[in-house]
Design a protein around this motif. Structure first.
Motif, mmCIF file in Angstrom:
data_model
loop_
_atom_site.group_PDB
_atom_site.id
_atom_site.type_symbol
_atom_site.label_atom_id
_atom_site.label_comp_id
_atom_site.label_asym_id
_atom_site.label_seq_id
_atom_site.Cartn_x
_atom_site.Cartn_y
_atom_site.Cartn_z
ATOM 1 N N ARG A 18 -45.719 -37.899 -3.070
ATOM 2 C CA ARG A 18 -44.962 -37.010 -2.198
ATOM 3 C C ARG A 18 -44.844 -37.662 -0.834
ATOM 4 N NH1 ARG A 18 -46.491 -31.382 0.777
ATOM 5 N NH2 ARG A 18 -44.482 -30.327 0.597
ATOM 6 N N LEU A 19 -43.620 -37.948 -0.453
ATOM 7 C CA LEU A 19 -43.359 -38.519 0.856
ATOM 8 C C LEU A 19 -43.082 -37.406 1.855
ATOM 9 C CD1 LEU A 19 -40.965 -41.487 -0.069
ATOM 10 C CD2 LEU A 19 -43.478 -41.393 -0.106
ATOM 11 N N SER A 20 -43.489 -37.638 3.085
ATOM 12 C CA SER A 20 -43.227 -36.702 4.171
ATOM 13 C C SER A 20 -42.585 -37.450 5.325
ATOM 14 C CB SER A 20 -44.522 -36.052 4.666
ATOM 15 O OG SER A 20 -45.166 -35.339 3.643
ATOM 16 N N CYS A 21 -41.774 -36.741 6.076
ATOM 17 C CA CYS A 21 -41.151 -37.320 7.259
ATOM 18 C C CYS A 21 -41.104 -36.248 8.333
ATOM 19 C CB CYS A 21 -39.767 -37.842 6.947
ATOM 20 S SG CYS A 21 -38.883 -38.469 8.393
ATOM 21 N N ALA A 22 -41.913 -36.439 9.364
ATOM 22 C CA ALA A 22 -41.986 -35.469 10.446
ATOM 23 C C ALA A 22 -41.174 -35.962 11.630
ATOM 24 C CB ALA A 22 -43.441 -35.263 10.863
ATOM 25 N N ALA A 23 -40.298 -35.108 12.129
ATOM 26 C CA ALA A 23 -39.463 -35.450 13.278
ATOM 27 C C ALA A 23 -40.059 -34.863 14.548
ATOM 28 C CB ALA A 23 -38.058 -34.919 13.065
ATOM 29 N N SER A 24 -39.929 -35.587 15.620
ATOM 30 C CA SER A 24 -40.391 -35.108 16.923
ATOM 31 C C SER A 24 -39.373 -35.503 17.975
ATOM 32 C CB SER A 24 -41.760 -35.692 17.262
ATOM 33 O OG SER A 24 -41.708 -37.097 17.313
ATOM 34 N N ASN A 51 -29.102 -30.381 3.312
ATOM 35 C CA ASN A 51 -28.391 -29.925 4.495
ATOM 36 C C ASN A 51 -29.033 -28.680 5.088
ATOM 37 O OD1 ASN A 51 -27.527 -27.759 2.919
ATOM 38 N ND2 ASN A 51 -25.552 -28.720 2.447
ATOM 39 N N ARG A 52 -28.399 -28.128 6.097
ATOM 40 C CA ARG A 52 -28.977 -26.996 6.821
ATOM 41 C C ARG A 52 -29.088 -25.754 5.957
ATOM 42 N NH1 ARG A 52 -24.828 -24.911 11.340
ATOM 43 N NH2 ARG A 52 -26.221 -23.136 11.214
ATOM 44 N N ALA A 53 -28.248 -25.668 4.922
ATOM 45 C CA ALA A 53 -28.277 -24.524 4.016
ATOM 46 C C ALA A 53 -29.183 -24.774 2.811
ATOM 47 C CB ALA A 53 -26.861 -24.199 3.540
ATOM 48 N N PHE A 54 -29.943 -25.838 2.868
ATOM 49 C CA PHE A 54 -30.855 -26.238 1.792
ATOM 50 C C PHE A 54 -30.118 -26.693 0.548
ATOM 51 C CE2 PHE A 54 -34.737 -25.166 3.951
ATOM 52 C CZ PHE A 54 -34.364 -24.154 4.826
ATOM 53 N N GLY A 55 -28.845 -27.027 0.706
ATOM 54 C CA GLY A 55 -28.141 -27.678 -0.376
ATOM 55 C C GLY A 55 -28.625 -29.103 -0.519
ATOM 56 N N ILE A 68 -36.075 -33.079 -3.128
ATOM 57 C CA ILE A 68 -36.132 -33.094 -1.677
ATOM 58 C C ILE A 68 -36.251 -31.662 -1.170
ATOM 59 C CG2 ILE A 68 -33.616 -33.044 -1.410
ATOM 60 C CD1 ILE A 68 -33.959 -34.877 1.046
ATOM 61 N N SER A 69 -37.021 -31.482 -0.120
ATOM 62 C CA SER A 69 -37.170 -30.163 0.484
ATOM 63 C C SER A 69 -37.396 -30.345 1.979
ATOM 64 C CB SER A 69 -38.341 -29.405 -0.154
ATOM 65 O OG SER A 69 -39.560 -30.102 0.033
ATOM 66 N N ARG A 70 -37.297 -29.247 2.699
ATOM 67 C CA ARG A 70 -37.499 -29.325 4.140
ATOM 68 C C ARG A 70 -38.222 -28.076 4.621
ATOM 69 N NH1 ARG A 70 -31.746 -29.950 6.729
ATOM 70 N NH2 ARG A 70 -32.934 -29.876 8.678
ATOM 71 N N ASP A 71 -38.990 -28.240 5.681
ATOM 72 C CA ASP A 71 -39.664 -27.145 6.360
ATOM 73 C C ASP A 71 -39.191 -27.189 7.803
ATOM 74 O OD1 ASP A 71 -41.386 -25.452 7.738
ATOM 75 O OD2 ASP A 71 -43.110 -25.953 6.485
ATOM 76 N N ASN A 72 -38.258 -26.321 8.138
ATOM 77 C CA ASN A 72 -37.674 -26.359 9.476
ATOM 78 C C ASN A 72 -38.681 -25.987 10.559
ATOM 79 O OD1 ASN A 72 -35.139 -27.215 8.630
ATOM 80 N ND2 ASN A 72 -34.427 -25.112 8.277
ATOM 81 N N ALA A 73 -39.625 -25.150 10.216
ATOM 82 C CA ALA A 73 -40.645 -24.783 11.202
ATOM 83 C C ALA A 73 -41.477 -25.992 11.605
ATOM 84 C CB ALA A 73 -41.539 -23.690 10.646
ATOM 85 N N LYS A 74 -41.639 -26.932 10.680
ATOM 86 C CA LYS A 74 -42.399 -28.148 10.955
ATOM 87 C C LYS A 74 -41.502 -29.339 11.259
ATOM 88 C CE LYS A 74 -46.332 -26.811 8.056
ATOM 89 N NZ LYS A 74 -47.198 -27.183 6.903
ATOM 90 N N ASN A 75 -40.170 -29.121 11.206
ATOM 91 C CA ASN A 75 -39.219 -30.219 11.468
ATOM 92 C C ASN A 75 -39.519 -31.405 10.552
ATOM 93 O OD1 ASN A 75 -36.885 -30.764 12.941
ATOM 94 N ND2 ASN A 75 -37.984 -31.814 14.586
ATOM 95 N N THR A 76 -39.770 -31.088 9.284
ATOM 96 C CA THR A 76 -40.250 -32.088 8.332
ATOM 97 C C THR A 76 -39.438 -32.017 7.042
ATOM 98 O OG1 THR A 76 -42.498 -32.026 9.235
ATOM 99 C CG2 THR A 76 -42.252 -32.870 6.991
ATOM 100 N N VAL A 77 -39.168 -33.187 6.473
ATOM 101 C CA VAL A 77 -38.509 -33.282 5.172
ATOM 102 C C VAL A 77 -39.466 -33.968 4.207
ATOM 103 C CG1 VAL A 77 -37.386 -35.479 5.722
ATOM 104 C CG2 VAL A 77 -36.413 -33.982 3.961
#
Length: 121
Positions: A18-24, A51-55, A68-77
């Motif tokens: 599982r790869l993670s990518c945290a944006a700051s 995308n922003r709609a989780f498509g 692929i998934s994203r957690d917007n609260a953590k700004n992470t994909v």
């Protein structure tokens, strides 16, 4: 703005990572986030985008194996990779920006540093 990718490693064929990518420095909640990979001697290729709609959109070779998934609260994909194959061996890069998922690297302005995934046979 920084994208910090992590989670790469060495696994056997059929294994998972599982790869993670945290944006700051900037929120990407309204933008596309994606993953590319580059194998030795090859060009960087698109793997997956969200995308922003989780498509989501995937390259054919990873459909049914990667998610692929994203957690917007953590700004992470994230990129969950299952049933890994030797041909998945590459440096994986996260990328962000834009409103529409694109398979072209030049559509993304922000890139992580890359994390190496090695799949042994």
């Amino acid at each position: 703005v920084q994208l910090q990718a992590s989670g790469g490693g060495l696994v056997h064929t059929g294994g998972s990572l599982r790869l993670s990518c945290a944006a700051s420095g900037r929120a990407f909640v309204n933008n596309v986030m994606g993953w590319f990979r580059q194998a030795p001697g090859k060009e960087r290729e698109f793997v997956a985008g969200i995308n922003r709609a989780f498509g989501t959109y995937y390259t054919d070779s990873v459909k049914g194996r990667f998610a692929i998934s994203r957690d917007n609260a953590k700004n992470t994909v994230y990129l969950q990779m299952n049933n890994l194959k030797p041909e998945d061996t590459a440096v994986y890069y996260c990328a962000a920006d834009g409103l529409v998922i694109s398979i072209r690297p030049d559509a993304y302005d922000y890139w992580g540093q890359g994390t190496l995934v090695t799949v042994s046979s």
